[in-house]
Design an enzyme around this catalytic site. Structure first.
Site, PDB file in Angstrom:
ATOM      1  N   GLY A  30       0.826  -1.214   0.000  1.00 23.95           N
ATOM      2  CA  GLY A  30       0.000   0.000   0.000  1.00 23.95           C
ATOM      3  C   GLY A  30       0.851   1.250   0.000  1.00 23.95           C
ATOM      4  O   GLY A  30       2.040   1.220  -0.316  1.00 23.95           O
ATOM      5  N   HIS A  33       2.387   4.836  -4.940  1.00 23.47           N
ATOM      6  CA  HIS A  33       2.860   6.035  -5.632  1.00 23.47           C
ATOM      7  C   HIS A  33       3.059   5.691  -7.104  1.00 23.47           C
ATOM      8  O   HIS A  33       2.705   4.584  -7.550  1.00 23.47           O
ATOM      9  CB  HIS A  33       4.153   6.553  -4.987  1.00 23.47           C
ATOM     10  CG  HIS A  33       5.180   5.471  -4.769  1.00 23.47           C
ATOM     11  ND1 HIS A  33       5.818   4.839  -5.807  1.00 23.47           N
ATOM     12  CD2 HIS A  33       5.648   4.896  -3.636  1.00 23.47           C
ATOM     13  CE1 HIS A  33       6.657   3.941  -5.338  1.00 23.47           C
ATOM     14  NE2 HIS A  33       6.568   3.934  -4.013  1.00 23.47           N
ATOM     15  N   HIS A  36       4.417   2.301  -8.053  1.00 20.23           N
ATOM     16  CA  HIS A  36       3.462   1.188  -8.047  1.00 20.23           C
ATOM     17  C   HIS A  36       2.536   1.265  -9.266  1.00 20.23           C
ATOM     18  O   HIS A  36       2.204   0.242  -9.872  1.00 20.23           O
ATOM     19  CB  HIS A  36       2.605   1.219  -6.781  1.00 20.23           C
ATOM     20  CG  HIS A  36       3.362   1.018  -5.512  1.00 20.23           C
ATOM     21  ND1 HIS A  36       3.639   2.042  -4.638  1.00 20.23           N
ATOM     22  CD2 HIS A  36       3.909  -0.100  -4.973  1.00 20.23           C
ATOM     23  CE1 HIS A  36       4.315   1.565  -3.610  1.00 20.23           C
ATOM     24  NE2 HIS A  36       4.496   0.272  -3.792  1.00 20.23           N
ATOM     25  N   GLN A  60       7.793  -9.079   8.076  1.00 18.12           N
ATOM     26  CA  GLN A  60       9.039  -8.582   7.464  1.00 18.12           C
ATOM     27  C   GLN A  60       9.585  -7.337   8.157  1.00 18.12           C
ATOM     28  O   GLN A  60      10.531  -6.736   7.668  1.00 18.12           O
ATOM     29  CB  GLN A  60       8.857  -8.363   5.964  1.00 18.12           C
ATOM     30  CG  GLN A  60       7.923  -7.225   5.581  1.00 18.12           C
ATOM     31  CD  GLN A  60       7.648  -7.216   4.081  1.00 18.12           C
ATOM     32  OE1 GLN A  60       6.891  -8.030   3.578  1.00 18.12           O
ATOM     33  NE2 GLN A  60       8.244  -6.283   3.348  1.00 18.12           N
ATOM     34  N   LYS A 147      13.673  -1.540  -7.640  1.00 16.96           N
ATOM     35  CA  LYS A 147      14.254  -0.753  -6.540  1.00 16.96           C
ATOM     36  C   LYS A 147      14.640  -1.690  -5.391  1.00 16.96           C
ATOM     37  O   LYS A 147      15.674  -1.527  -4.762  1.00 16.96           O
ATOM     38  CB  LYS A 147      13.290   0.322  -6.035  1.00 16.96           C
ATOM     39  CG  LYS A 147      13.967   1.203  -4.982  1.00 16.96           C
ATOM     40  CD  LYS A 147      13.021   2.167  -4.340  1.00 16.96           C
ATOM     41  CE  LYS A 147      12.074   1.540  -3.398  1.00 16.96           C
ATOM     42  NZ  LYS A 147      12.571   1.257  -2.049  1.00 16.96           N
ATOM     43  N   GLN A 151      15.277  -8.145  -2.893  1.00 18.34           N
ATOM     44  CA  GLN A 151      14.000  -8.860  -2.773  1.00 18.34           C
ATOM     45  C   GLN A 151      13.676  -9.598  -4.075  1.00 18.34           C
ATOM     46  O   GLN A 151      13.291 -10.771  -4.064  1.00 18.34           O
ATOM     47  CB  GLN A 151      12.906  -7.841  -2.439  1.00 18.34           C
ATOM     48  CG  GLN A 151      11.488  -8.351  -2.581  1.00 18.34           C
ATOM     49  CD  GLN A 151      10.477  -7.346  -2.068  1.00 18.34           C
ATOM     50  OE1 GLN A 151      10.319  -7.199  -0.870  1.00 18.34           O
ATOM     51  NE2 GLN A 151       9.763  -6.665  -2.954  1.00 18.34           N
ATOM     52  N   SER A 183       9.655   5.856  -3.320  1.00 20.79           N
ATOM     53  CA  SER A 183       9.490   4.904  -2.227  1.00 20.79           C
ATOM     54  C   SER A 183       8.387   5.419  -1.316  1.00 20.79           C
ATOM     55  O   SER A 183       8.240   6.635  -1.133  1.00 20.79           O
ATOM     56  CB  SER A 183      10.804   4.812  -1.439  1.00 20.79           C
ATOM     57  OG  SER A 183      10.577   4.243  -0.175  1.00 20.79           O
ATOM     58  N   SER A 184       7.638   4.493  -0.737  1.00 16.28           N
ATOM     59  CA  SER A 184       6.595   4.907   0.218  1.00 16.28           C
ATOM     60  C   SER A 184       7.227   5.654   1.385  1.00 16.28           C
ATOM     61  O   SER A 184       6.618   6.522   1.993  1.00 16.28           O
ATOM     62  CB  SER A 184       5.846   3.684   0.732  1.00 16.28           C
ATOM     63  OG  SER A 184       5.321   2.969  -0.366  1.00 16.28           O
ATOM     64  N   ARG A 185       8.480   5.323   1.694  1.00 11.01           N
ATOM     65  CA  ARG A 185       9.142   5.941   2.851  1.00 11.01           C
ATOM     66  C   ARG A 185       9.606   7.368   2.562  1.00 11.01           C
ATOM     67  O   ARG A 185       9.981   8.082   3.493  1.00 11.01           O
ATOM     68  CB  ARG A 185      10.288   5.063   3.337  1.00 11.01           C
ATOM     69  CG  ARG A 185       9.784   3.776   3.976  1.00 11.01           C
ATOM     70  CD  ARG A 185      10.889   2.940   4.592  1.00 11.01           C
ATOM     71  NE  ARG A 185      10.353   1.865   5.405  1.00 11.01           N
ATOM     72  CZ  ARG A 185      10.260   0.579   5.033  1.00 11.01           C
ATOM     73  NH1 ARG A 185      10.679   0.210   3.840  1.00 11.01           N
ATOM     74  NH2 ARG A 185       9.761  -0.324   5.845  1.00 11.01           N
TER      75      ARG A 185
HETATM   76  O1  PAF Z   1       7.947  -4.828  -1.805  1.00 12.10           O
HETATM   77  C1  PAF Z   1       6.983  -4.840  -1.011  1.00 12.10           C
HETATM   78  O2  PAF Z   1       6.139  -3.956  -0.983  1.00 12.10           O
HETATM   79  C2  PAF Z   1       6.857  -6.005  -0.037  1.00 12.10           C
HETATM   80  O3  PAF Z   1       8.086  -6.445   0.416  1.00 12.10           O
HETATM   81  C3  PAF Z   1       6.034  -7.179  -0.601  1.00 12.10           C
HETATM   82  C4  PAF Z   1       6.722  -7.815  -1.804  1.00 12.10           C
HETATM   83  C5  PAF Z   1       4.646  -6.701  -1.000  1.00 12.10           C
HETATM   84  C6  PAF Z   1       5.873  -8.267   0.457  1.00 12.10           C
HETATM   85  O4  PAF Z   1       5.233  -7.782   1.582  1.00 12.10           O
END
Ligand code: PAF
Length: 289
Positions: A30, A33, A36, A60, A147, A151, A183-185
């Site tokens: 969520g 931005h 996404h 996480q 980014k 992951q 980034s959301s942050r």
């Molecule tokens: O990248 C993210 O937003 C998160 O790490 C994900 C892949 C949705 C897993 O919670």
């Protein structure tokens, strides 16, 4: 656009589509931005039915991280999904109704470096929730942003190692004017901190450009990047050059696909970024050179 708030509800929604239309999943936490929105638009091109999951995954986040204050903005997020062309939002209330799972995934090696070094358990939490999301949605394709390269590399490896029937697509990072990775942050930052944050990309770019002019020694390239960061008053958590898929460290750019990675705290936010870094292409010399 439909919204499902539980796995059974989602499965019922997708049952008639499965096997007939290519389902593409865009997993998110969520606070959506333009980065996404780009993932959702890319998903739209890749398949026929786009599912965006919105779930802030407690597994996480470390004990001192920002799980509680992580921005939650469902109404605005739904608007972004709709505009970018999503068909379904999967917005579960809780993916762990029985508390922390007794069975979960562990990532080896790939999670010990870069962000994993300072965030123990983070990538185990990511792998576990992405696995749950894959089980709930059953996507043909899943789209992730570059980014979060570490992951992405881990998810690709998870899919290969566990024989998961899903294709993983990475989408290049979307940047603010000035280079800061979206980034959301970034929402945590004030104007000055947003300006300072531009130095992360500038440092990576300085390394990339130097590599293109023939400097292939990682230590020299890293020094160049560190100087850019220092000039902006940033002391990085890490600045590294690694092999793109295995994330092994590199001392010399040897022609295998490599990336430069940075993480740093800027005010209240911990920001990360990465870009590809390549050797100067050797052009044949016709006359003596
Ligand atoms: O990248 C993210 O937003 C998160 O790490 C994900 C892949 C949705 C897993 O919670």
């Amino acid at each position: 656009m439909k919204v499902a708030t539980s796995t059974p509800q989602l499965r019922a929604m997708l049952a008639a589509e499965r096997g007939k239309r290519r389902i593409v999943l865009v997993p998110t936490m969520g606070c959506l931005h333009e980065g996404h929105a780009t993932l959702i638009r890319e998903a739209r091109k890749l398949g026929d039915l786009v599912v965006v999951s919105i779930y802030v995954n407690p597994l996480q986040f470390g004990p001192n991280e920002d799980f509680a204050r992580y921005p939650r903005s469902f109404e605005a997020d739904a608007g972004v999904c709709d505009e970018a062309g999503a068909d379904v939002i999967f917005h579960p209330e809780n993916l762990y109704p029985d508390g922390a799972p007794k069975v979960s995934l562990t990532v080896h090696g790939l999670s010990d470096v870069l962000c994993g070094a300072s965030r123990p358990g983070h990538f185990d939490g990511v792998a576990t929730v992405v696995n749950i999301l894959f089980n709930a949605v059953g996507p043909d394709i899943a789209v992730f942003g570059e980014k979060d390269w570490q992951q992405l590399a881990i998810i690709r490896r998870m899919v290969a190692d566990l024989h998961m029937p899903v294709e993983i697509v990475g989408v290049p990072t979307v940047r603010e004017a000035g280079g800061l990775a979206m980034s959301s942050r970034n929402r945590y930052l004030d104007k000055q901190q947003l300006l300072t944050g531009r130095a992360l990309h500038a440092a990576l770019e300085s390394m990339r450009l130097q590599a293109l002019t023939g400097e292939h020694d990682a230590a020299v390239l890293l020094d160049a990047g560190k100087r850019v960061l220092a000039a902006a008053g940033i002391s990085p958590e890490y600045l590294e050059i690694r092999v793109a898929d295995s994330l092994e460290s590199l001392t010399v750019l040897d022609g295998s696909p490599a990336r430069a990675f940075v993480a740093a705290r800027i005010g209240p936010a911990r920001l990360i970024d990465n870009i590809p870094i390549a050797r100067m292409t050797e052009t044949p010399c016709i006359s003596p050179c």
